[in-house]
Motif scaffolding. Structure first.
Motif, PDB file in Angstrom:
ATOM      1  N   TYR A   1      30.978  63.387  49.136  1.00  0.00           N
ATOM      2  CA  TYR A   1      31.938  64.365  48.634  1.00  0.00           C
ATOM      3  C   TYR A   1      32.269  64.086  47.162  1.00  0.00           C
ATOM      4  CZ  TYR A   1      36.280  66.876  47.914  1.00  0.00           C
ATOM      5  OH  TYR A   1      37.258  67.692  47.399  1.00  0.00           O
ATOM      6  N   ASP A   2      32.472  62.826  46.813  1.00  0.00           N
ATOM      7  CA  ASP A   2      32.756  62.466  45.415  1.00  0.00           C
ATOM      8  C   ASP A   2      31.597  62.867  44.506  1.00  0.00           C
ATOM      9  OD1 ASP A   2      35.193  61.412  46.152  1.00  0.00           O
ATOM     10  OD2 ASP A   2      34.505  59.320  46.142  1.00  0.00           O
TER      11      ASP A   2
ATOM     12  N   ARG B   1      31.620  66.643  44.066  1.00  0.00           N
ATOM     13  CA  ARG B   1      32.728  67.053  43.204  1.00  0.00           C
ATOM     14  C   ARG B   1      32.441  66.725  41.737  1.00  0.00           C
ATOM     15  NH1 ARG B   1      38.249  64.510  44.803  1.00  0.00           N
ATOM     16  NH2 ARG B   1      37.227  62.791  43.762  1.00  0.00           N
TER      17      ARG B   1
ATOM     18  N   LEU C   1      30.608  59.771  53.963  1.00  0.00           N
ATOM     19  CA  LEU C   1      30.985  61.169  53.720  1.00  0.00           C
ATOM     20  C   LEU C   1      31.854  61.291  52.466  1.00  0.00           C
ATOM     21  CD1 LEU C   1      31.742  62.384  57.353  1.00  0.00           C
ATOM     22  CD2 LEU C   1      29.808  63.043  55.899  1.00  0.00           C
ATOM     23  N   GLU C   2      32.767  60.352  52.287  1.00  0.00           N
ATOM     24  CA  GLU C   2      33.627  60.383  51.098  1.00  0.00           C
ATOM     25  C   GLU C   2      32.814  60.191  49.822  1.00  0.00           C
ATOM     26  OE1 GLU C   2      36.683  57.472  51.683  1.00  0.00           O
ATOM     27  OE2 GLU C   2      37.521  58.557  53.410  1.00  0.00           O
ATOM     28  N   ARG C   3      31.833  59.301  49.856  1.00  0.00           N
ATOM     29  CA  ARG C   3      30.991  59.084  48.677  1.00  0.00           C
ATOM     30  C   ARG C   3      30.178  60.338  48.343  1.00  0.00           C
ATOM     31  NH1 ARG C   3      30.817  53.758  51.142  1.00  0.00           N
ATOM     32  NH2 ARG C   3      31.377  52.169  49.597  1.00  0.00           N
TER      33      ARG C   3
ATOM     34  N   ALA D   1      28.512  57.490  45.148  1.00  0.00           N
ATOM     35  CA  ALA D   1      29.807  57.890  44.590  1.00  0.00           C
ATOM     36  C   ALA D   1      29.749  58.024  43.082  1.00  0.00           C
ATOM     37  CB  ALA D   1      30.882  56.887  44.989  1.00  0.00           C
TER      38      ALA D   1
ATOM     39  N   LEU E   1      29.267  69.696  53.359  1.00  0.00           N
ATOM     40  CA  LEU E   1      29.092  69.033  52.066  1.00  0.00           C
ATOM     41  C   LEU E   1      27.857  69.529  51.311  1.00  0.00           C
ATOM     42  CD1 LEU E   1      29.831  65.322  53.031  1.00  0.00           C
ATOM     43  CD2 LEU E   1      31.268  66.823  51.632  1.00  0.00           C
TER      44      LEU E   1
ATOM     45  N   GLU F   1      32.949  57.657  57.762  1.00  0.00           N
ATOM     46  CA  GLU F   1      33.806  58.333  56.780  1.00  0.00           C
ATOM     47  C   GLU F   1      33.551  57.843  55.359  1.00  0.00           C
ATOM     48  OE1 GLU F   1      35.703  60.984  57.195  1.00  0.00           O
ATOM     49  OE2 GLU F   1      35.037  60.991  59.289  1.00  0.00           O
ATOM     50  N   GLY F   2      33.237  56.557  55.209  1.00  0.00           N
ATOM     51  CA  GLY F   2      32.987  56.031  53.864  1.00  0.00           C
ATOM     52  C   GLY F   2      31.820  56.725  53.188  1.00  0.00           C
TER      53      GLY F   2
ATOM     54  N   GLU G   1      30.787  68.754  59.444  1.00  0.00           N
ATOM     55  CA  GLU G   1      31.308  68.145  58.224  1.00  0.00           C
ATOM     56  C   GLU G   1      30.176  67.776  57.273  1.00  0.00           C
ATOM     57  OE1 GLU G   1      34.748  65.002  56.812  1.00  0.00           O
ATOM     58  OE2 GLU G   1      34.363  65.333  58.945  1.00  0.00           O
TER      59      GLU G   1
END
Length: 200
Positions: free
Chosen positions: A119-120, A123, A115-117, A94, A141, A112-113, A137
């Protein structure tokens, strides 16, 4: 895996998409890390930790003279008192940003945790590459992905060998434009394992 075994593996897989796809992905990996000076973060899923790929990339890094290929292995469970190189947790993903590369090996869908990292990190400007099982998914990414599905004729371990070997080949040439010893050895192995020419 040594150069001779990689050459034999490529010979066995000749005529399939795997040698070329692995080379394409390896070139994407190398061009992601080399101009940026490294910072390669290698992560798996909660159920799959890519130890072998980390070891092979570290070896290729040393043999090819490309220190940028040596990854930092990101682990989901870090044991208390673990040495520094084995104590990097998922929050490091992240925190990744511009100039860094995240390589995610995901034979199954990550939580999900994670995948969110990832994605961060994307970004924030990090480059994301995935070796995955085809989850849309995960693929969404990635700037570059290589999918190894359950119906394919190879498994993820074989593809990791092909990718790591290709990433280290034809690395930065030394002064004078000469090829590295590793490149010469790989070329010799390829020539030695070719079938003899047909005689009519």
């Amino acid at each position: 895996m040594d150069a001779v075994r990689v050459a034999l593996l490529r010979e066995v897989l000749a005529g399939t998409r795997w040698p070329q796809d692995a080379l394409r992905f390896a070139l994407a990996l190398r061009t992601s890390v080399v101009p940026r000076g490294g910072s390669l973060l290698l992560a798996g899923t909660e159920a799959y930790e890519p130890w072998h790929l980390a070891a092979h990339l570290s070896d290729e890094s040393a043999w090819s003279g490309l220190p940028e290929l040596a990854p930092t292995l990101v682990r989901h469970r870090v044991a208390a008192g673990a040495p520094a190189h084995l104590a990097v947790g998922p929050d490091r993903i992240a925190a990744a940003g511009r100039g860094e590369t995240v390589l995610l090996v995901a034979p199954e869908r990550p939580g999900e945790g994670l995948l969110e990292r990832v994605y961060d990190a994307r970004r924030a400007g990090a480059r994301v590459l995935t070796l995955d099982g085809g989850d849309p998914e995960v693929g969404g990414l990635a700037h570059e992905s290589l999918v190894v599905g359950g119906d394919d004729d190879v498994d993820l371990d074989i593809v990791q060998h092909l990718v790591s070997a290709a990433a280290g080949e034809n690395g930065r040439p030394p002064a004078g434009g000469r090829r590295t010893f590793r490149d010469r050895l790989s070329g010799l192995a390829d020539r030695l394992t070719q079938p003899p020419p047909a005689r009519w």
